[in-house]
Design a protein around this motif. Sequence first.
Motif, PDB file in Angstrom:
ATOM      1  N   LYS A 465      38.596  36.059  42.652  1.00 14.86           N
ATOM      2  CA  LYS A 465      39.271  37.020  41.735  1.00 14.86           C
ATOM      3  C   LYS A 465      38.964  38.579  42.231  1.00 14.86           C
ATOM      4  O   LYS A 465      39.046  39.645  41.315  1.00 14.86           O
ATOM      5  CB  LYS A 465      38.910  36.899  40.068  1.00 14.86           C
ATOM      6  N   LYS A 477      39.483  44.612  28.316  1.00 21.71           N
ATOM      7  CA  LYS A 477      40.512  43.816  27.436  1.00 21.71           C
ATOM      8  C   LYS A 477      40.428  42.469  27.448  1.00 21.71           C
ATOM      9  O   LYS A 477      40.034  41.952  28.480  1.00 21.71           O
ATOM     10  CB  LYS A 477      41.914  44.335  28.015  1.00 21.71           C
ATOM     11  N   ASP A 479      43.143  39.872  26.683  1.00 27.84           N
ATOM     12  CA  ASP A 479      44.865  40.021  26.222  1.00 27.84           C
ATOM     13  C   ASP A 479      45.290  38.855  25.366  1.00 27.84           C
ATOM     14  O   ASP A 479      44.175  37.957  24.999  1.00 27.84           O
ATOM     15  CB  ASP A 479      45.679  39.921  27.553  1.00 27.84           C
ATOM     16  N   ASN A 483      42.922  35.920  28.455  1.00 24.12           N
ATOM     17  CA  ASN A 483      42.078  36.450  29.684  1.00 24.12           C
ATOM     18  C   ASN A 483      41.474  37.640  29.684  1.00 24.12           C
ATOM     19  O   ASN A 483      41.622  38.763  28.656  1.00 24.12           O
ATOM     20  CB  ASN A 483      43.373  36.510  30.742  1.00 24.12           C
ATOM     21  N   HIS A 485      40.060  41.200  31.387  1.00 22.79           N
ATOM     22  CA  HIS A 485      40.141  42.336  32.162  1.00 22.79           C
ATOM     23  C   HIS A 485      38.895  43.229  32.538  1.00 22.79           C
ATOM     24  O   HIS A 485      38.320  43.233  31.427  1.00 22.79           O
ATOM     25  CB  HIS A 485      41.337  43.199  31.490  1.00 22.79           C
ATOM     26  N   GLU A 496      40.911  40.742  39.786  1.00 22.26           N
ATOM     27  CA  GLU A 496      42.172  40.158  39.067  1.00 22.26           C
ATOM     28  C   GLU A 496      41.582  39.752  37.761  1.00 22.26           C
ATOM     29  O   GLU A 496      40.789  39.392  37.280  1.00 22.26           O
ATOM     30  CB  GLU A 496      42.670  38.906  40.067  1.00 22.26           C
ATOM     31  N   VAL A 497      43.041  39.640  36.764  1.00 23.28           N
ATOM     32  CA  VAL A 497      42.812  39.063  35.591  1.00 23.28           C
ATOM     33  C   VAL A 497      42.402  37.702  35.733  1.00 23.28           C
ATOM     34  O   VAL A 497      42.789  36.948  36.578  1.00 23.28           O
ATOM     35  CB  VAL A 497      44.149  39.114  34.832  1.00 23.28           C
ATOM     36  N   SER A 499      40.609  33.946  33.811  1.00 23.45           N
ATOM     37  CA  SER A 499      40.384  33.128  32.457  1.00 23.45           C
ATOM     38  C   SER A 499      39.123  33.144  31.808  1.00 23.45           C
ATOM     39  O   SER A 499      37.996  33.665  32.647  1.00 23.45           O
ATOM     40  CB  SER A 499      40.851  31.637  32.608  1.00 23.45           C
TER      41      SER A 499
END
Length: 515
Positions: A465, A477, A479, A483, A485, A496-497, A499
Amino acid sequence: MEDNTKTDNRAEATDKPASQERPYTPPPDNPGSPGQPSRLKSLARAREAQQAGAAQRIEAGDTSGEPSGERDTTPTAQGPESGGEEPQADDEQHADEPGDNDRPTTQASEGPTDPRTPGTDRQQAQDHKALPHRPGTEPTEISDDQTDGPRPAAETDNPDEASDDWERRISGEGLPDDNARVADLDEEALQRGVADRLKRVAARLDRSDQPKELAETVDRPDFQDPTEDPEYVPDRYGTPLERRDGTRTPLFDGEPTREQTEQGALGDCGIIATLGAVAEHHPEAIRDCVREGEDGNYQVRLHEAKYSIPNRRYDPTGRPIKLTVTPDLPVFDQRPDTPAFANSTSTGAAWAPILEKAVAGTDQTWNDERQDKATRIWNARGNPGAAPTGYVRLHQGSNERDRAELLTQLTGRPAKVVEFPTGYDNQGRSADRQLRDEIAGQLSGNKPVLVGTRKLNKNELVLPKKLVDSHVYEVTKVDDKGNIHLHNPWNRRHPEVMSIQEFKANTRPRYTTLE
């Protein structure tokens, strides 16, 4: 207990000559009142009477005369009646050592009850109360099948004192809770010990002999790490905030934001990530802690922070740290117009490199104890000599508690390190769900969340990631899909975003946040 004490008093009265006056009847046992012995002497006297009575019953083969307040149990530890050694009181210095006081001491359950206990009702109520427990752990209930074991010293005879027991023990203040052992102390020596302790507590509370604020000038902190590759070591101090058109880079360009922080050639990702996180969630805190003076220097005001062991967090002490920071910053000869560390050229604001320099200079306010501690840790890691200072200290990296301290210094609010949850909670939520909800809750409450990535495993070249190993990120964040951020303090190459499972698999199992 009252019966034994009264018997003891009557025995003393029989030694007096007979009198025609009305026989003297001692008032009810009220230790500490006029004409009565101190509570310590009353405890000792009651204990001696009980032991004498127990010995007589043993000789007569009669065990039916036990006081009604005693638990009908067999002690696991032998008391004085069985020929064991009389428990001895600890030295005063041991009572002041949290490590010793933290360990529960044991006491034979057979013996006199506390004279303060009026009857069996209170004894039964204490059988089911929760033990005072260390913060962060579950309290232990005392069940019926545990009453035949040694009584933990952490259990007090006053329920109102139980909740404060851990805090008192960890600070070294207060008397031991083992009443039988207190009764064995010489009263005069005990009073001297209490007086000494009160003096020490008063000295801690009285800050009249300490400066009301910590003030230093941060001019040119150490910036050249001798262990670093010379290619990445700045050459000198310069004036990169001065522009070629004769102006200076403004301290602020609008409201402070996380994008106005950008890590440079210094290995202080944790510092930069913390500055950016505070700027995003509490821009007013950044504005309030730094201003530009008419003399060209910057005035930085931080909050002194101290780690609270009972609360397991950093708390502000109420004492400000006032630093006068000069505008000179480390530069490379090849790029004299750009700060070598926190960047201001690309961000358009000077507050980040100025605060980074201020944080580098905070060790100038450290007392000898903290400096010595830093050196001990430095040496324990296999490094010779004194611990580094200034920018070189920041270049060694930071841990979760360092970042918690900085959060408190910047905001004046308590900050903590939180371990990732494990297992299911009482609401049936999995550990993943708990962590996701916790982080989302902190962010919604305007509380920054900072995490560090793990090291590379053997035969592992990079983390997934687009994560950088052994690096600090701000969580920005959670989301709608759950997920995570992250923001990279480099201001580029953001991960990358991912899990929640990917997040947990590649970060250290804890995060730093505000209380």
